[in-house]
Design a protein around this motif. Structure first.
Motif, PDB file in Angstrom:
ATOM      1  N   GLU A  25     -16.594  -4.814  -5.536  1.00  0.00           N
ATOM      2  CA  GLU A  25     -16.273  -3.622  -4.761  1.00  0.00           C
ATOM      3  C   GLU A  25     -16.634  -2.377  -5.550  1.00  0.00           C
ATOM      4  O   GLU A  25     -15.926  -1.990  -6.472  1.00  0.00           O
ATOM      5  N   LYS A  30     -15.447   0.520  -1.419  1.00  0.00           N
ATOM      6  CA  LYS A  30     -14.038   0.918  -1.391  1.00  0.00           C
ATOM      7  C   LYS A  30     -13.838   2.054  -0.383  1.00  0.00           C
ATOM      8  O   LYS A  30     -12.863   2.051   0.382  1.00  0.00           O
ATOM      9  N   ARG A  33     -13.945   0.592   3.051  1.00  0.00           N
ATOM     10  CA  ARG A  33     -12.698  -0.124   3.349  1.00  0.00           C
ATOM     11  C   ARG A  33     -11.574   0.850   3.658  1.00  0.00           C
ATOM     12  O   ARG A  33     -10.814   0.665   4.621  1.00  0.00           O
ATOM     13  N   LYS A  34     -11.483   1.935   2.896  1.00  0.00           N
ATOM     14  CA  LYS A  34     -10.433   2.935   3.138  1.00  0.00           C
ATOM     15  C   LYS A  34     -10.640   3.630   4.489  1.00  0.00           C
ATOM     16  O   LYS A  34      -9.667   3.930   5.192  1.00  0.00           O
ATOM     17  N   GLU A  37      -9.431   1.292   7.109  1.00  0.00           N
ATOM     18  CA  GLU A  37      -7.974   1.144   7.107  1.00  0.00           C
ATOM     19  C   GLU A  37      -7.287   2.333   7.760  1.00  0.00           C
ATOM     20  O   GLU A  37      -6.338   2.169   8.512  1.00  0.00           O
ATOM     21  N   TYR A  92       0.585   0.973   7.286  1.00  0.00           N
ATOM     22  CA  TYR A  92      -0.185   0.074   6.443  1.00  0.00           C
ATOM     23  C   TYR A  92       0.564  -0.371   5.195  1.00  0.00           C
ATOM     24  O   TYR A  92      -0.031  -0.978   4.305  1.00  0.00           O
ATOM     25  N   ASP A  95       0.445  -4.088   4.689  1.00  0.00           N
ATOM     26  CA  ASP A  95      -0.920  -4.480   4.325  1.00  0.00           C
ATOM     27  C   ASP A  95      -1.222  -4.129   2.871  1.00  0.00           C
ATOM     28  O   ASP A  95      -1.889  -4.892   2.173  1.00  0.00           O
ATOM     29  N   ARG A  96      -0.740  -2.991   2.430  1.00  0.00           N
ATOM     30  CA  ARG A  96      -0.975  -2.592   1.043  1.00  0.00           C
ATOM     31  C   ARG A  96      -0.262  -3.529   0.070  1.00  0.00           C
ATOM     32  O   ARG A  96      -0.817  -3.854  -0.979  1.00  0.00           O
ATOM     33  N   ARG A  99      -2.264  -6.591   0.002  1.00  0.00           N
ATOM     34  CA  ARG A  99      -3.515  -6.318  -0.714  1.00  0.00           C
ATOM     35  C   ARG A  99      -3.270  -6.300  -2.227  1.00  0.00           C
ATOM     36  O   ARG A  99      -4.070  -6.830  -2.997  1.00  0.00           O
ATOM     37  N   LYS A 100      -2.161  -5.696  -2.658  1.00  0.00           N
ATOM     38  CA  LYS A 100      -1.846  -5.667  -4.089  1.00  0.00           C
ATOM     39  C   LYS A 100      -1.592  -7.075  -4.614  1.00  0.00           C
ATOM     40  O   LYS A 100      -2.037  -7.429  -5.712  1.00  0.00           O
ATOM     41  N   TYR A 102      -2.811  -9.827  -3.341  1.00  0.00           N
ATOM     42  CA  TYR A 102      -4.116 -10.480  -3.347  1.00  0.00           C
ATOM     43  C   TYR A 102      -4.937 -10.036  -4.561  1.00  0.00           C
ATOM     44  O   TYR A 102      -5.541 -10.864  -5.251  1.00  0.00           O
ATOM     45  N   ASP A 103      -4.963  -8.723  -4.816  1.00  0.00           N
ATOM     46  CA  ASP A 103      -5.705  -8.210  -5.969  1.00  0.00           C
ATOM     47  C   ASP A 103      -5.159  -8.768  -7.270  1.00  0.00           C
ATOM     48  O   ASP A 103      -5.922  -9.104  -8.182  1.00  0.00           O
TER      49      ASP A 103
END
Length: 176
Positions: A25, A30, A33-34, A37, A92, A95-96, A99-100, A102-103
């Protein structure tokens, strides 16, 4: 005889080799993606910028009524942008968090893969260095054996004497 080159002379691996994060990314991805979102924030920013541009052109042309309208539009655009940011942060939020997580998991997996790759590299280098040391030991052992054989021949020649000593010995035997 040449000695084999050391495996330590090889180039060290780069810290970016196989690092997907470095290639995955970039800034543009990025940004994309933002934008996907939260598409309302760039819309509010665009309205604000357009209003500022309109106000600037209205002031230069001397149209104060239009400039006032553009300044109000700028204010509404900024308010819309802030409202979109707040609403988006609530909407979101889950989702955040995902996402965190997942990251974090991806980062741990990449670190594990990097650690395993480094261990494999170290094991390969260790095997190469062991092979190299064995080759050097064989070459050294062969040279030492050749030196022993050469010394033994020289000592035998000294015991027997050189060609002159042999001739003198034969003469002595013939005289008697």
């Amino acid at each position: 005889m040449e000695q084999p080159s050391s495996p330590l002379d090889r180039e060290l691996p780069s810290s970016f080799q196989g690092n997907r994060e470095f290639y995955e990314e970039n800034r543009w991805r990025k940004l994309g993606r933002k934008l996907k979102e939260e598409p309302l924030i760039p819309l509010g920013c665009a309205v604000t910028c357009w209003a500022l541009y309109g106000a600037t052109t209205s002031i230069r042309s001397g149209n104060s009524y239009r400039a006032q309208q553009m300044f109000r539009l700028r204010l509404y655009g900024q308010a819309f942008t802030i409202a979109a940011m707040v609403a988006g942060s609530f909407y979101y939020n889950s989702d955040r968090i995902l996402r965190k997580e997942y990251d974090t998991l991806m980062q741990q997996r990449r670190a594990q893969e990097k650690r395993e790759a480094w261990i494999r590299e170290l094991e390969a280098r260790d095997a190469e260095e062991t092979d190299w040391r064995e080759k050097v030991a064989k070459v050294t052992e062969k040279r030492e054996e050749e030196a022993r054989v050469r010394r033994a021949r020289e000592e035998e020649k000294e015991r027997e004497g050189g060609p002159i000593a042999k001739a003198v010995k034969k003469l002595k035997e013939g005289v008697q």
